[in-house]
Scaffold this active site. Sequence first.
Site, PDB file in Angstrom:
ATOM      1  N   SER A  13      -1.265   8.354  -2.709  1.00 30.05           N
ATOM      2  CA  SER A  13      -2.487   8.966  -2.265  1.00 30.05           C
ATOM      3  C   SER A  13      -2.470   9.549  -0.577  1.00 30.05           C
ATOM      4  O   SER A  13      -2.538   8.442  -0.028  1.00 30.05           O
ATOM      5  CB  SER A  13      -3.881   8.646  -2.590  1.00 30.05           C
ATOM      6  OG  SER A  13      -4.109   8.122  -3.932  1.00 30.05           O
ATOM      7  N   HIS A  44      -2.303  14.435  -3.849  1.00 30.74           N
ATOM      8  CA  HIS A  44      -1.132  14.167  -4.353  1.00 30.74           C
ATOM      9  C   HIS A  44      -0.293  15.440  -4.438  1.00 30.74           C
ATOM     10  O   HIS A  44      -0.702  16.488  -5.151  1.00 30.74           O
ATOM     11  CB  HIS A  44      -0.924  13.598  -5.839  1.00 30.74           C
ATOM     12  CG  HIS A  44      -1.618  12.191  -5.795  1.00 30.74           C
ATOM     13  ND1 HIS A  44      -2.954  11.801  -5.483  1.00 30.74           N
ATOM     14  CD2 HIS A  44      -0.954  11.086  -5.974  1.00 30.74           C
ATOM     15  CE1 HIS A  44      -3.175  10.645  -5.563  1.00 30.74           C
ATOM     16  NE2 HIS A  44      -1.828  10.106  -5.752  1.00 30.74           N
ATOM     17  N   HIS A  66      -1.333   9.610 -12.540  1.00 33.43           N
ATOM     18  CA  HIS A  66      -2.264   8.227 -13.050  1.00 33.43           C
ATOM     19  C   HIS A  66      -2.744   8.276 -14.289  1.00 33.43           C
ATOM     20  O   HIS A  66      -2.818   9.217 -15.242  1.00 33.43           O
ATOM     21  CB  HIS A  66      -3.448   8.172 -12.028  1.00 33.43           C
ATOM     22  CG  HIS A  66      -2.826   8.249 -10.403  1.00 33.43           C
ATOM     23  ND1 HIS A  66      -2.789   9.394  -9.989  1.00 33.43           N
ATOM     24  CD2 HIS A  66      -2.862   7.249  -9.820  1.00 33.43           C
ATOM     25  CE1 HIS A  66      -2.485   9.180  -8.719  1.00 33.43           C
ATOM     26  NE2 HIS A  66      -2.459   8.183  -8.513  1.00 33.43           N
ATOM     27  N   TYR A  68      -5.469   7.499 -15.149  1.00 31.49           N
ATOM     28  CA  TYR A  68      -7.216   8.168 -15.242  1.00 31.49           C
ATOM     29  C   TYR A  68      -6.956   9.575 -15.675  1.00 31.49           C
ATOM     30  O   TYR A  68      -8.135  10.133 -15.664  1.00 31.49           O
ATOM     31  CB  TYR A  68      -7.883   7.658 -14.143  1.00 31.49           C
ATOM     32  CG  TYR A  68      -7.272   7.978 -12.918  1.00 31.49           C
ATOM     33  CD1 TYR A  68      -7.165   9.556 -12.375  1.00 31.49           C
ATOM     34  CD2 TYR A  68      -6.727   7.199 -11.749  1.00 31.49           C
ATOM     35  CE1 TYR A  68      -6.789   9.819 -10.955  1.00 31.49           C
ATOM     36  CE2 TYR A  68      -6.224   7.411 -10.453  1.00 31.49           C
ATOM     37  CZ  TYR A  68      -6.273   8.557  -9.980  1.00 31.49           C
ATOM     38  OH  TYR A  68      -6.020   9.068  -8.993  1.00 31.49           O
ATOM     39  N   GLU A  69      -5.690  10.103 -15.174  1.00 25.79           N
ATOM     40  CA  GLU A  69      -5.788  11.650 -15.361  1.00 25.79           C
ATOM     41  C   GLU A  69      -5.691  12.065 -16.859  1.00 25.79           C
ATOM     42  O   GLU A  69      -5.498  13.089 -17.421  1.00 25.79           O
ATOM     43  CB  GLU A  69      -4.630  12.342 -14.677  1.00 25.79           C
ATOM     44  CG  GLU A  69      -4.806  12.219 -13.176  1.00 25.79           C
ATOM     45  CD  GLU A  69      -3.536  12.534 -12.250  1.00 25.79           C
ATOM     46  OE1 GLU A  69      -3.456  13.880 -12.294  1.00 25.79           O
ATOM     47  OE2 GLU A  69      -2.940  11.592 -11.772  1.00 25.79           O
ATOM     48  N   ALA A  96      -2.167   3.373  -2.189  1.00 26.23           N
ATOM     49  CA  ALA A  96      -3.441   3.255  -1.499  1.00 26.23           C
ATOM     50  C   ALA A  96      -4.233   2.081  -2.343  1.00 26.23           C
ATOM     51  O   ALA A  96      -4.058   2.133  -3.600  1.00 26.23           O
ATOM     52  CB  ALA A  96      -4.285   4.526  -1.365  1.00 26.23           C
ATOM     53  N   MET A 194      -5.066   1.846  -8.662  1.00 23.40           N
ATOM     54  CA  MET A 194      -4.657   2.662  -9.976  1.00 23.40           C
ATOM     55  C   MET A 194      -3.478   3.133 -10.253  1.00 23.40           C
ATOM     56  O   MET A 194      -3.428   3.906 -10.977  1.00 23.40           O
ATOM     57  CB  MET A 194      -6.007   3.801  -9.982  1.00 23.40           C
ATOM     58  CG  MET A 194      -7.438   3.125  -9.528  1.00 23.40           C
ATOM     59  SD  MET A 194      -8.457   4.552  -9.568  1.00 23.40           S
ATOM     60  CE  MET A 194      -9.914   3.699  -8.674  1.00 23.40           C
ATOM     61  N   SER A 195      -2.566   2.624  -9.707  1.00 23.45           N
ATOM     62  CA  SER A 195      -1.063   2.999  -9.858  1.00 23.45           C
ATOM     63  C   SER A 195      -0.061   2.038 -10.008  1.00 23.45           C
ATOM     64  O   SER A 195      -0.487   0.747 -10.185  1.00 23.45           O
ATOM     65  CB  SER A 195      -0.843   3.982  -8.763  1.00 23.45           C
ATOM     66  OG  SER A 195      -0.687   3.415  -7.586  1.00 23.45           O
ATOM     67  N   ASN A 218      -9.266   0.801   2.351  1.00 23.37           N
ATOM     68  CA  ASN A 218     -10.764   0.636   2.097  1.00 23.37           C
ATOM     69  C   ASN A 218     -10.758  -0.758   1.823  1.00 23.37           C
ATOM     70  O   ASN A 218      -9.930  -1.471   1.318  1.00 23.37           O
ATOM     71  CB  ASN A 218     -11.412   1.217   1.197  1.00 23.37           C
ATOM     72  CG  ASN A 218     -10.833   1.367   0.006  1.00 23.37           C
ATOM     73  OD1 ASN A 218     -10.133   1.815  -0.277  1.00 23.37           O
ATOM     74  ND2 ASN A 218     -11.644   0.484  -1.023  1.00 23.37           N
ATOM     75  N   HIS A 230     -13.681   8.502  -2.088  1.00 29.69           N
ATOM     76  CA  HIS A 230     -12.306   8.941  -1.953  1.00 29.69           C
ATOM     77  C   HIS A 230     -12.005   9.714  -0.715  1.00 29.69           C
ATOM     78  O   HIS A 230     -10.569   9.308  -0.164  1.00 29.69           O
ATOM     79  CB  HIS A 230     -12.091  10.031  -3.065  1.00 29.69           C
ATOM     80  CG  HIS A 230     -10.581  10.376  -3.066  1.00 29.69           C
ATOM     81  ND1 HIS A 230      -9.518   9.642  -3.458  1.00 29.69           N
ATOM     82  CD2 HIS A 230     -10.150  11.758  -3.102  1.00 29.69           C
ATOM     83  CE1 HIS A 230      -8.458  10.281  -3.540  1.00 29.69           C
ATOM     84  NE2 HIS A 230      -8.596  11.740  -3.339  1.00 29.69           N
TER      85      HIS A 230
END
Length: 256
Positions: A13, A44, A66, A68-69, A96, A194-195, A218, A230
């Site tokens: 990201s 991306h 990802h 989540y996609e 990230a 998440m990756s 973060n 985000h």
Amino acid sequence: MSDSSKVGVILGSGLGWFADTLENRVEKPYSDIPGWPVSTATGHAGKLVTGRLGDTDVIVAAGRAHLYEGYTAHQVAYPIREMMWRGMRTLVVTNASGGINTSYKPGDLVLIADHINLMGVNPLTGPNDESFGPRFPDMSEAYSVEYREIAKQAGSAMGLTLKEGVYAGLAGPSYETPAEIRYLRTIGADLVGMSTVPEVIAANHMGIKVLGISCVTNMAAGILPQKLTHSEVMETGERVKDTLAALLRAVIPQLK
Ligand code: HPA
């Protein structure tokens, strides 16, 4: 398959900028590569870039897909296969993450020492293709100790102290709850994201050594009295992109 051997890089990201710094660049949009999952997440870029960094041939995936996609773990890991067919011999993954370890601060680059797969899936489920690797691949050094040492030395030459941490990979896309972050800390995680996990499993399966660099964009949920957004993730990525690019430029030629 290309006959030149290349260092592969996957950029997460907001970290895609490094690809634009290569010499002799040839770019291919992911949509032109059959089987390649096209990322829909903002930040991306979505292109495969080959080029050179001094004497080193590099193949860079600028942007990743990802879970989540809606992609499967197999699809998310597909780029590792494709990059290997295109000559990749070693891999650098960037991502990230949220910092769970309170010694980190947003903007820190942390070397991934290990991961915890909490995604509930694995890219190697189903019939095993023995030409890629064994049915039950070893994961006891999923992130090369030697590469981490190289990165630390390159970092210290730039005035950067690179810490190490364990990355917990979750499917997302919701960020974690504070209770989930307390749980992740208890089980030994320093970073959450998440990756990365599917790609690193696929790379290990194929005997490809991995360097993982995580950008703490973060602090994880519940650590600071503020909500996660985000845009904070993207802003921090933007802030450290030059440092990350400099680190990659220093490290990549040394990855044998
Ligand atoms: N949680 C999960 N994924 C992330 C985070 C986070 O806090 N920050 C960047 N990616």
